[in-house]
Enzyme design. Structure first.
Site, short mmCIF file in Angstrom:
data_model
loop_
_atom_site.label_atom_id
_atom_site.label_comp_id
_atom_site.label_asym_id
_atom_site.label_seq_id
_atom_site.Cartn_x
_atom_site.Cartn_y
_atom_site.Cartn_z
N PHE A 17 0.83 -1.22 0.00
CA PHE A 17 0.00 0.00 0.00
C PHE A 17 0.86 1.26 0.00
O PHE A 17 0.66 2.17 -0.80
CB PHE A 17 -0.90 0.03 1.24
CG PHE A 17 -2.07 -0.90 1.16
CD1 PHE A 17 -3.04 -0.77 0.19
CD2 PHE A 17 -2.22 -1.92 2.09
CE1 PHE A 17 -4.13 -1.62 0.12
CE2 PHE A 17 -3.30 -2.79 2.05
CZ PHE A 17 -4.27 -2.63 1.06
N TYR A 69 17.94 -6.72 -6.37
CA TYR A 69 18.88 -5.91 -5.56
C TYR A 69 20.10 -5.42 -6.33
O TYR A 69 20.66 -4.39 -5.98
CB TYR A 69 19.28 -6.68 -4.30
CG TYR A 69 18.14 -6.70 -3.30
CD1 TYR A 69 17.79 -5.56 -2.60
CD2 TYR A 69 17.36 -7.84 -3.11
CE1 TYR A 69 16.73 -5.55 -1.71
CE2 TYR A 69 16.29 -7.84 -2.23
CZ TYR A 69 15.97 -6.68 -1.54
OH TYR A 69 14.91 -6.66 -0.68
N GLY A 83 7.59 -4.85 4.57
CA GLY A 83 7.38 -5.41 5.90
C GLY A 83 5.93 -5.41 6.30
O GLY A 83 5.07 -4.93 5.57
N ARG A 92 2.77 0.25 16.80
CA ARG A 92 3.89 0.15 15.86
C ARG A 92 5.02 -0.67 16.46
O ARG A 92 5.69 -1.44 15.76
CB ARG A 92 4.36 1.56 15.48
CG ARG A 92 3.30 2.34 14.72
CD ARG A 92 3.74 3.76 14.48
NE ARG A 92 2.77 4.52 13.71
CZ ARG A 92 1.83 5.29 14.25
NH1 ARG A 92 1.69 5.39 15.55
NH2 ARG A 92 0.99 5.97 13.47
N VAL A 126 9.32 2.85 12.71
CA VAL A 126 10.27 3.48 11.81
C VAL A 126 11.55 3.96 12.49
O VAL A 126 12.64 3.84 11.92
CB VAL A 126 9.59 4.61 11.00
CG1 VAL A 126 9.18 5.78 11.86
CG2 VAL A 126 10.49 5.08 9.87
N ASP A 152 3.07 12.82 11.07
CA ASP A 152 2.40 13.34 12.27
C ASP A 152 2.42 14.87 12.24
O ASP A 152 1.44 15.53 12.59
CB ASP A 152 3.12 12.83 13.53
CG ASP A 152 3.56 11.39 13.37
OD1 ASP A 152 2.98 10.51 14.01
OD2 ASP A 152 4.49 11.15 12.56
N ARG A 155 -0.11 16.03 9.83
CA ARG A 155 -1.46 15.91 10.40
C ARG A 155 -1.72 17.07 11.35
O ARG A 155 -2.81 17.65 11.38
CB ARG A 155 -1.60 14.58 11.16
CG ARG A 155 -1.70 13.39 10.22
CD ARG A 155 -1.61 12.05 10.97
NE ARG A 155 -1.88 10.93 10.07
CZ ARG A 155 -1.40 9.70 10.22
NH1 ARG A 155 -0.59 9.42 11.24
NH2 ARG A 155 -1.71 8.76 9.36
N ARG A 157 -0.31 20.08 11.30
CA ARG A 157 -0.43 21.33 10.53
C ARG A 157 -1.79 21.41 9.85
O ARG A 157 -2.43 22.47 9.81
CB ARG A 157 0.70 21.43 9.51
CG ARG A 157 2.06 21.61 10.18
CD ARG A 157 3.20 21.52 9.18
NE ARG A 157 3.15 22.59 8.20
CZ ARG A 157 3.87 22.60 7.09
NH1 ARG A 157 4.68 21.61 6.80
NH2 ARG A 157 3.79 23.62 6.26
N HIS A 179 7.70 8.10 16.21
CA HIS A 179 6.51 8.05 15.36
C HIS A 179 5.65 6.94 15.98
O HIS A 179 5.76 5.77 15.63
CB HIS A 179 6.90 7.71 13.91
CG HIS A 179 5.71 7.38 13.06
ND1 HIS A 179 4.64 8.23 12.90
CD2 HIS A 179 5.39 6.26 12.34
CE1 HIS A 179 3.74 7.67 12.12
NE2 HIS A 179 4.17 6.47 11.78
N1 LIG Z 1 6.26 5.79 8.64
C1 LIG Z 1 4.98 6.01 8.52
O1 LIG Z 1 4.50 7.13 8.80
C2 LIG Z 1 4.09 4.90 8.00
C3 LIG Z 1 2.78 5.14 7.62
C4 LIG Z 1 2.02 4.07 7.14
C5 LIG Z 1 2.56 2.79 7.11
N2 LIG Z 1 3.85 2.61 7.51
C6 LIG Z 1 4.48 1.29 7.51
O2 LIG Z 1 4.88 0.92 6.20
C7 LIG Z 1 5.03 -0.50 6.13
C8 LIG Z 1 4.34 -1.02 4.88
O3 LIG Z 1 2.93 -0.86 5.00
P1 LIG Z 1 1.96 -1.32 3.81
O4 LIG Z 1 0.60 -0.91 4.24
O5 LIG Z 1 2.50 -0.87 2.53
O6 LIG Z 1 2.11 -2.91 3.93
P2 LIG Z 1 1.80 -3.98 2.78
O7 LIG Z 1 1.64 -5.30 3.46
O8 LIG Z 1 0.73 -3.48 1.88
O9 LIG Z 1 3.16 -3.99 1.93
C9 LIG Z 1 4.36 -4.53 2.39
C10 LIG Z 1 5.10 -5.04 1.17
O10 LIG Z 1 6.39 -5.48 1.61
C11 LIG Z 1 6.70 -6.66 0.86
N3 LIG Z 1 7.72 -7.41 1.58
C12 LIG Z 1 7.60 -8.12 2.73
N4 LIG Z 1 8.77 -8.68 3.05
C13 LIG Z 1 9.67 -8.32 2.10
C14 LIG Z 1 11.04 -8.57 1.89
N5 LIG Z 1 11.75 -9.33 2.73
N6 LIG Z 1 11.63 -8.04 0.81
C15 LIG Z 1 10.93 -7.28 -0.07
N7 LIG Z 1 9.61 -7.01 0.08
C16 LIG Z 1 9.00 -7.52 1.15
C17 LIG Z 1 5.37 -7.40 0.73
O11 LIG Z 1 5.37 -8.33 -0.31
C18 LIG Z 1 4.41 -6.24 0.48
O12 LIG Z 1 4.25 -5.96 -0.90
C19 LIG Z 1 4.42 -1.03 7.44
O13 LIG Z 1 5.46 -1.33 8.35
C20 LIG Z 1 3.60 0.13 7.95
O14 LIG Z 1 3.42 0.11 9.35
C21 LIG Z 1 4.61 3.62 7.93
#
Ligand SMILES: NC(=O)c1ccc[n+]([C@@H]2O[C@H](COP(=O)([O-])OP(=O)(O)OC[C@H]3O[C@@H](n4cnc5c(N)ncnc54)[C@H](O)[C@@H]3O)[C@@H](O)[C@H]2O)c1
Length: 317
Positions: A17, A69, A83, A92, A126, A152, A155, A157, A179
């Site tokens: 996503f 890679y 992940g 988180r 993160v 954050d 959000r 702002r 975060h």
């Molecule tokens: N930092 C932020 O503000 C923030 C905001 C939203 C989500 N996130 C985080 O982003 C991350 C991803 O969320 P998402 O909703 O996209 O999840 P998701 O499950 O939709 O996508 C994760 C993707 O990672 C891939 N993946 C898993 N293991 C892998 C590996 N070893 N090598 C390569 N690809 C791999 C999966 O196949 C999948 O396509 C989560 O940890 C989520 O909590 C962070």
């Protein structure tokens, strides 16, 4: 590749996503010449590359492909969004175990390609995973950046702008720290179009403390509310990552709240957490240390201690 033919390349690891929304934002904003998409789910990376390429006639030129890679060798920036994400009710920090293992193998594979650029991490938790990326990669901390509290802060702002009926781009305000659940709003440094929020409140008699607190709770808990409704959050963070990519690749020296290594600033060290920092082509150029109230300082230290404990679960001293 000679320096005359070198083009900007972003490698995206994780096209779920968040990753695919970031790819879409990057493409629409024309921020790089090349985008390589890497995912453990290869068909997903291929499908995204095909789908995005079909938008080429409507956007600026970009070479997009599903790769591996070895393609990171010539990347200027590797963005990791791979992940697990939070399930409803999960914090988180609950994701540490799963995602730290994934990160060790991803960062090792990126480094084995001969990569010599910058990392930008968004996977949760993160702050902990950016610290892990720094450790696993052996790169200078200035070149390993986490998205930290960029979302954050956005959000905050947005909600302040809505409350005060002011364009959120004219609201200067930061969320600092983790975060996650221990983050804090830095009310003492908020200004609206240059006017300190404290002066505004004196003149207008509002927003009240209670209103400000409600705004902060909405910011802190926003992800839970969105996840309850649609299972994941991705557009906001994807735009935040695109903003950071622009600041880096276009050498903007922009002040953004990112997760970076503290080395004595705010009386803290050996921890990554969200603070305002100057971001440019080299990564983190500087930290502008804000003057915090005693209460804000105490909350920041609490956030840091929670993160240090989480870091110690992966890197015991
Ligand atoms: N930092 C932020 O503000 C923030 C905001 C939203 C989500 N996130 C985080 O982003 C991350 C991803 O969320 P998402 O909703 O996209 O999840 P998701 O499950 O939709 O996508 C994760 C993707 O990672 C891939 N993946 C898993 N293991 C892998 C590996 N070893 N090598 C390569 N690809 C791999 C999966 O196949 C999948 O396509 C989560 O940890 C989520 O909590 C962070």
């Amino acid at each position: 590749m000679s320096e005359f033919t070198k083009v900007t390349r972003v490698a995206l690891v994780g096209s779920g996503f968040v990753g695919s929304s970031y790819a879409f934002a990057l493409f629409n904003q024309g921020l790089a010449a090349e985008l390589v998409i890497i995912d453990a789910n290869r068909p997903k990376a291929e499908g995204d590359a095909m789908d995005l390429n079909h938008g080429l006639p409507f956007a600026s030129n970009m070479r997009i492909w599903a790769g591996d890679y070895s393609d990171c060798k010539d990347a200027d920036l590797v963005v990791i969004t791979a992940g697990a994400n939070q399930a409803p009710g999960e914090t988180r920090l609950d994701l540490i175990g799963k995602n730290a293992r994934i990160f060790q193998s991803i960062v090792q594979s990126v480094m084995e390609s001969g990569f010599n650029g910058l990392f930008l991490v968004a996977t949760n938790p993160v702050d902990v995973l950016t610290y892990a990326t720094w450790k696993y990669s052996g790169l200078p901390a200035s070149r390993v950046i986490g998205s930290g509290t960029i979302l954050d802060t956005a959000r905050l702002r947005y909600l302040l702008g809505e409350r005060l009926e002011v364009d959120p781009r004219n609201v200067h305000a930061y969320i600092m720290g983790e975060h996650g659940d221990t983050e804090l709003p830095v009310w003492s440094n908020v200004s609206i179009g240059g006017q300190p929020l404290a002066d505004y409140r004196k003149t207008h008699g509002q927003p009240t403390d209670e209103e400000l607190n409600r705004i902060f709770i909405n910011v802190r808990d926003a992800a839970y509310h969105i996840i309850e409704r649609k299972g994941a959050t991705y557009y906001g963070i994807a735009m935040g990552l695109a903003r950071l990519t622009k600041a880096i690749l276009k050498n903007e020296n922009s002040v953004l709240s990112v997760s970076t290594l503290l080395t004595g600033e705010y009386g803290l060290e050996d921890v990554y957490l969200g603070v305002p920092a100057v971001v440019n082509r080299q990564g983190i150029r500087d930290l502008y240390e804000l003057h915090l109230t005693d209460e804000e300082k105490q909350k920041l230290h609490h956030s840091a201690s929670v993160l240090k404990e989480a870091i110690a679960s992966i890197f015991p001293s």
